[in-house]
Design a protein around this motif. Structure first.
Motif, short mmCIF file in Angstrom:
data_model
loop_
_atom_site.label_atom_id
_atom_site.label_comp_id
_atom_site.label_asym_id
_atom_site.label_seq_id
_atom_site.Cartn_x
_atom_site.Cartn_y
_atom_site.Cartn_z
N UNK A 17 0.84 -1.20 0.00
CA UNK A 17 0.00 0.00 0.00
C UNK A 17 0.87 1.25 0.00
N UNK A 18 1.85 1.27 0.89
CA UNK A 18 2.72 2.44 0.99
C UNK A 18 3.62 2.60 -0.23
N UNK A 19 4.04 1.50 -0.83
CA UNK A 19 4.83 1.59 -2.06
C UNK A 19 4.00 2.21 -3.19
N UNK A 20 2.74 1.83 -3.26
CA UNK A 20 1.86 2.41 -4.29
C UNK A 20 1.61 3.89 -4.02
N UNK A 21 1.41 4.24 -2.76
CA UNK A 21 1.23 5.66 -2.41
C UNK A 21 2.47 6.46 -2.80
N UNK A 22 3.65 5.91 -2.51
CA UNK A 22 4.90 6.57 -2.88
C UNK A 22 5.01 6.73 -4.40
N UNK A 23 4.68 5.68 -5.13
CA UNK A 23 4.74 5.74 -6.59
C UNK A 23 3.85 6.86 -7.12
N UNK A 41 -3.43 12.19 3.14
CA UNK A 41 -4.23 11.99 4.35
C UNK A 41 -4.54 10.51 4.57
N UNK A 42 -4.94 9.81 3.54
CA UNK A 42 -5.24 8.38 3.66
C UNK A 42 -4.01 7.58 4.04
N UNK A 43 -2.86 7.96 3.51
CA UNK A 43 -1.62 7.27 3.86
C UNK A 43 -1.28 7.48 5.33
N UNK A 44 -1.50 8.69 5.85
CA UNK A 44 -1.25 8.94 7.26
C UNK A 44 -2.22 8.18 8.16
N UNK A 45 -3.45 8.02 7.72
CA UNK A 45 -4.42 7.21 8.49
C UNK A 45 -3.93 5.77 8.55
N UNK A 46 -3.48 5.24 7.43
CA UNK A 46 -2.97 3.86 7.38
C UNK A 46 -1.68 3.73 8.18
N UNK A 47 -0.91 4.77 8.27
CA UNK A 47 0.37 4.75 8.98
C UNK A 47 0.20 4.68 10.49
#
Length: 85
Positions: A17-23, A41-47
């Protein structure tokens, strides 16, 4: 924000998930700033609850670096507060 328990074995499940967000962040192909902001924002929620583990992971640390570059001041403060415990 309460810290959630994070099983170390879950890293294999959340890292894609985070690799895709980074891409997506690096490609910077968003229709507008709001769409980019929603991804961050969604990435920080998942983090949430995974900050330390992701930062200690070789790929995860680079992903977090990319995410922090796109963060708002509030998101940065919450991130650092979570790291501090």
């Amino acid at each position: 924000f309460p810290m959630r328990k994070f099983n170390p074995g879950q890293m294999d499940q959340v890292l894609p998930y985070f690799k895709e967000a980074q891409r997506l962040l690096l490609a910077d192909d968003f229709p507008d700033a709001e769409a980019r902001g929603l991804l961050v924002q969604n990435a920080f929620v998942e983090l949430d609850g995974k900050e330390v583990r992701l930062c200690c992971h070789p790929d995860g640390s680079r992903i977090v670096e990319t995410l922090l570059r796109s963060a708002t001041n509030f998101q940065l403060r919450v991130f650092w507060d979570r790291l501090a415990g």
